[in-house]
Write an enzyme that holds these catalytic residues in place. Structure first.
Site, PDB file in Angstrom:
ATOM      1  N   GLY A 163       0.850  -1.184   0.000  1.00  0.00           N
ATOM      2  CA  GLY A 163       0.000   0.000   0.000  1.00  0.00           C
ATOM      3  C   GLY A 163       0.886   1.234   0.000  1.00  0.00           C
ATOM      4  O   GLY A 163       1.846   1.304   0.788  1.00  0.00           O
ATOM      5  N   ARG A 214      -3.347   6.134 -10.201  1.00  0.00           N
ATOM      6  CA  ARG A 214      -3.769   4.762 -10.440  1.00  0.00           C
ATOM      7  C   ARG A 214      -4.979   4.797 -11.370  1.00  0.00           C
ATOM      8  O   ARG A 214      -6.119   4.906 -10.925  1.00  0.00           O
ATOM      9  CB  ARG A 214      -4.144   4.070  -9.121  1.00  0.00           C
ATOM     10  N   GLY A 229      12.798   8.053 -12.300  1.00  0.00           N
ATOM     11  CA  GLY A 229      13.358   6.715 -12.247  1.00  0.00           C
ATOM     12  C   GLY A 229      14.875   6.685 -12.236  1.00  0.00           C
ATOM     13  O   GLY A 229      15.523   7.442 -11.510  1.00  0.00           O
ATOM     14  N   ALA A 235       9.301   1.874  -5.286  1.00  0.00           N
ATOM     15  CA  ALA A 235      10.463   2.756  -5.382  1.00  0.00           C
ATOM     16  C   ALA A 235      10.072   4.218  -5.175  1.00  0.00           C
ATOM     17  O   ALA A 235      10.778   4.987  -4.510  1.00  0.00           O
ATOM     18  CB  ALA A 235      11.156   2.580  -6.723  1.00  0.00           C
ATOM     19  N   ASP A 264       7.509   5.345  -3.440  1.00  0.00           N
ATOM     20  CA  ASP A 264       7.187   5.543  -2.029  1.00  0.00           C
ATOM     21  C   ASP A 264       8.467   5.670  -1.203  1.00  0.00           C
ATOM     22  O   ASP A 264       8.546   6.478  -0.279  1.00  0.00           O
ATOM     23  CB  ASP A 264       6.358   4.360  -1.511  1.00  0.00           C
ATOM     24  N   ASN A 292      17.097   9.680  -4.109  1.00  0.00           N
ATOM     25  CA  ASN A 292      17.419   8.772  -5.215  1.00  0.00           C
ATOM     26  C   ASN A 292      17.999   7.465  -4.693  1.00  0.00           C
ATOM     27  O   ASN A 292      17.695   6.383  -5.212  1.00  0.00           O
ATOM     28  CB  ASN A 292      18.420   9.419  -6.165  1.00  0.00           C
ATOM     29  N   ASP A 327       6.824  -4.887  -1.968  1.00  0.00           N
ATOM     30  CA  ASP A 327       6.436  -3.477  -1.890  1.00  0.00           C
ATOM     31  C   ASP A 327       7.318  -2.680  -0.936  1.00  0.00           C
ATOM     32  O   ASP A 327       7.628  -1.522  -1.189  1.00  0.00           O
ATOM     33  CB  ASP A 327       4.979  -3.365  -1.429  1.00  0.00           C
TER      34      ASP A 327
END
Length: 318
Positions: A37, A171, A230, A258, A260, A284, A296
């Site tokens: 989550g 989402r 990213g 990543a 979060d 980063n 997660d």
């Protein structure tokens, strides 16, 4: 030792089923049960870095709800405002992971227990000793009434002089981009720190040049506009100036969580007064480390791990 800073967030949580093999979900026959989550990941990430961390939520009063509650409490997160409610199943998701670490998530969160949390139930006492409120678009997307809850929390935070950070965390399986934009426009004027992916900000405002992004931040009075990109790194717009930091060269195993992790790293650095350059590099580093572990939040690092990694990126002692 008393906590120096404390953050609070609110959101749904799920039992996440991770595939035992990579590839299309229809060919996966077994899964590992995990907890996930977006807001919960953020809360855990902050706790592992040494921040006080409070998570507000509602879970089903079922076995999966108990798993999430006990797991979160075990991570040192304050769960005093987490309740287990009858008649609402704890949310689930199933992950699909590709060979390059990318993947998809399939949600089963209709009739989520978080919908029982109404604006009238938000209490000013929740904010005692809280230094920052963090919200995400996932919470807003789960149910249309959650926007009212978020606005009530923002209202109390502003009354108490508590800064607010927000990650759109779009989402599109939960709502349309038009619904998302409408909701975001209602809260952007009260956001101090906006943590968004480059692809997300393109969806939100339809533009991505630094000039347009700067105007967007200035329009809403956002003090920190953070663009996550990213492996390419991240950028920060603050006080009319852009600062950027490159990403770290790693081989990702699982990219879920990543963003979060990045958020928790950024907020840790922000609360501790890091310079813009150090802020981005630290965040980063946290985001990169998350991708080195499947799950997660399993890859969310502890402070000493991040410090070792960003000072010598070849060191990953997990």
């Amino acid at each position: 030792m008393p906590e120096r800073y404390k953050v609070m967030t609110i959101g749904d949580a799920m039992i996440t089923f991770n595939p035992s093999v990579q590839g299309p979900l229809r060919f996966v026959e077994s899964f590992n049960r995990k907890v996930g989550g977006a807001e919960l990941n953020f809360a855990i990430g902050c706790a592992r870095l040494g921040l006080g961390s409070k998570w507000v939520s509602r879970l089903g009063k079922d076995e999966f709800g108990k798993v999430i509650y006990n797991f979160t409490r075990g991570e040192g997160v304050d769960v005093s405002e987490v309740e287990l409610v009858e008649g609402y199943p704890t949310s689930l998701n199933f992950k699909e992971i590709n060979g390059d670490g990318s993947g998809k998530t399939f949600y089963y969160r209709y009739h989520s227990p978080i919908t029982t949390l109404t604006p009238e139930k938000v209490k000013a006492e929740w904010f005692e000793n809280v230094n920052l409120l963090h919200l995400t678009g996932v919470f807003l997307a789960v149910d249309s009434n959650n926007l009212k809850v978020a606005k009530r929390m923002i209202e109390i935070a502003k009354e108490k002089g508590i800064p607010v950070s927000f990650d759109p965390n779009i989402r599109l399986k939960l709502w349309t981009i038009e619904e998302a934009r409408k909701a975001y426009e209602e809260i952007f004027p009260d956001i101090d720190i906006l943590l968004t992916g480059l692809d997300e900000i393109r969806l939100i405002i339809g533009k991505d040049s630094e000039g347009e992004l700067s105007r967007f931040a200035d329009q809403y009075g956002i003090s920190d506009l953070v663009i996550k990109d990213g492996e390419k790194g991240s950028r920060l717009y603050r006080d009319g100036k852009w600062t950027e930091a490159p990403g770290f060269k790693i081989t990702p195993i699982d990219t879920v969580g990543a963003g979060d992790g990045f958020d928790s790293g950024y907020i840790y650095g922000w609360l501790n007064g890091f310079t813009p350059e150090h802020l981005l590099r630290f965040a980063n580093g946290v985001g990169a480390l998350v991708t080195t572990v499947s799950g997660d939040n399993e890859g969310l690092p502890y402070l000493e791990e991040v410090s070792a990694f960003i000072n010598n990126e070849s060191i990953i002692e997990r």
